[in-house]
Scaffold this active site. Structure first.
Site, PDB file in Angstrom:
ATOM      1  N   SER A 195      81.489  70.055  45.914  1.00 42.33           N
ATOM      2  CA  SER A 195      81.604  71.007  44.813  1.00 42.33           C
ATOM      3  C   SER A 195      82.998  71.149  44.238  1.00 42.33           C
ATOM      4  CB  SER A 195      81.115  72.380  45.269  1.00 42.33           C
ATOM      5  OG  SER A 195      81.945  72.899  46.294  1.00 42.33           O
ATOM      6  N   HIS A 223      74.506  71.513  46.252  1.00 43.90           N
ATOM      7  CA  HIS A 223      74.833  71.329  44.836  1.00 43.90           C
ATOM      8  C   HIS A 223      73.992  70.245  44.171  1.00 43.90           C
ATOM      9  CE1 HIS A 223      78.312  74.071  44.708  1.00 43.90           C
ATOM     10  NE2 HIS A 223      78.412  73.746  45.983  1.00 43.90           N
ATOM     11  N   LYS A 251      71.730  78.243  43.812  1.00 42.34           N
ATOM     12  CA  LYS A 251      72.565  77.621  42.789  1.00 42.34           C
ATOM     13  C   LYS A 251      71.698  77.170  41.616  1.00 42.34           C
ATOM     14  CE  LYS A 251      76.393  76.434  45.844  1.00 42.34           C
ATOM     15  NZ  LYS A 251      76.003  77.256  46.993  1.00 42.34           N
TER      16      LYS A 251
END
Length: 399
Positions: A195, A223, A251
């Site tokens: 990330s 992610h 996320k």
């Protein structure tokens, strides 16, 4: 000084030291989790007074689903029909049909036999690593803090290999193998998308190295979940070579929680031995329902996300900025800590929310602005971001 005071904690001194080092953080209120939001002019106000709307390039809400009415509707229905909370550990009373439906959908998405939902991705990592109880952990040097903490808590010997370097992983394992005890359990752990650097792990090569030495592979897809079909593991056709797949619901899926996917014995073991699952109240039903709906909606958002990623990357590089990585996370590397903070300030003045990332989060000399485009950003939003970077380049030596 009293004995009681002598053995206390001087937290104010610790905060002053953080302030001096430029490491003190603050909570900055926003009025919405979306591609655009109003931030508080006075973060300390109670209630906060929100100023002008800004374009947010700081969130991990990659697909823009946190504000999607269909996702919110699924959460609201679950709250009305099942409850706002799970009530207890799922082993006690909190295992609802909504949880089971989500886990079936996650297992399907990840190409595995089963999945298990945790209250957060952090809890999933710490609980899984400690429950597996490996003798040796091989960890990428830039793995997320939750992996690092899980490795520490496990009590395993930890071997850190060079970032995204499968050859160094193999060499590290070979050196260890010469003196290894027979029957040692080895676990290789890596993020799939990193990330802060915006790059992707060489997963096939990592699997090759692990298989050579009989190690298990665990991949954190925090992610990548939702952004790629089946995560990066699924997108690269490696589901049958990765023993443990982790992900987050918090996320790209715009909800809350984490999960582990794998074969039947793995999930059965975790629901019995992962302390962060056993001794924690289950994932809230509204979050579980929201995540399942988001999984259904994710495919329709991916094209827009990648279009925005490509426009932003191309525009920044045309302006002379150095952009690392090859994923949807765009680190704009500035170098100097003070320059990164100054650039963050220029962007903020132009109505763009994008954080400066600096040591110790990243190595010295690599301070950066971390940009996270969203599928719901419009062309005008991307143009506004690029214009802010262009103006900053004209005013200072950032590019």
């Amino acid at each position: 000084m009293s004995l009681q005071h002598a053995h206390g904690f001087d937290l104010e001194a610790r905060l002053r030291e953080r302030e001096r080092a430029g490491l003190r953080r603050h909570l900055d209120p926003v009025d919405a989790v979306a591609g655009r939001a109003r931030t508080a002019d006075d973060p300390g106000g109670d209630p906060p007074e929100f100023g002008e709307e800004r374009v947010v390039f700081a969130a991990n809400n990659y697909l823009g689903l946190a504000g999607d009415e269909r996702v919110a509707g699924a959460a609201a229905r679950a709250a009305r029909e099942v409850g706002a909370g799970a009530g207890a550990s799922r082993l006690v009373v909190g295992d609802t049909p909504i949880h089971r439906s989500l886990e079936r959908r996650l297992a399907e998405e990840k190409g595995t036999e089963r999945a298990l939902a945790f209250s957060s991705g952090y809890a999933a990592n710490v609980g899984t690593i400690t429950a597996l109880d490996p003798d040796v952990i091989y960890s990428d040097e830039l793995n997320h803090a939750s992996i690092v903490d899980g490795a520490r808590l496990s009590g395993a010997d930890v071997e850190v290999y060079d970032h995204c370097d499968a050859a160094d992983l193999a060499a590290t394992m070979a050196a260890r193998a010469e003196a290894a005890d027979a029957g040692e359990s080895w676990l290789v752990v890596t993020d799939s998308v990193f990330s802060m650097d915006g790059d992707a792990a060489p997963l096939a090569a990592v699997c090759d190295a692990a298989e050579e030495f009989g190690a298990w592979v665990m991949v954190d897809e925090a992610h990548a979940t939702g952004v790629y079909e089946g995560g990066l593991v699924g997108e690269r056709g490696l589901a049958d070579r990765v023993d443990v797949q982790l992900g987050t619901l918090s996320k790209a899926l715009g909800a809350q929680g984490g999960f582990v996917a794998g074969d039947e014995p793995l999930v059965e073991h975790l629901l019995n031995a992962a302390r962060s699952f056993v001794f924690s109240t289950g994932l809230a039903p509204p979050a579980a329902a929201a995540a399942e709906r988001a999984l259904e909606l994710a495919p329709e958002r991916r094209e827009s996300l990648w279009r925005n990623v490509d426009r932003l990357r191309d525009g920044l590089e045309t302006l002379g900025y150095e952009v690392w990585g090859d994923t949807h996370v765009l680190p704009v590397v500035v170098g100097d800590r003070a320059d990164a903070l100054a650039l963050e300030g220029r962007l903020s003045e132009a109505g763009v929310v994008a954080p400066a990332i600096r040591p110790p989060t990243v190595p010295e000399g690599t301070s950066r602005i971390r940009l996270a485009p969203q599928a719901t950003h419009t062309d005008a939003d991307v143009d506004r971001c690029l214009s802010a970077f262009e103006a900053a380049a004209e005013e200072g030596d950032f590019a």
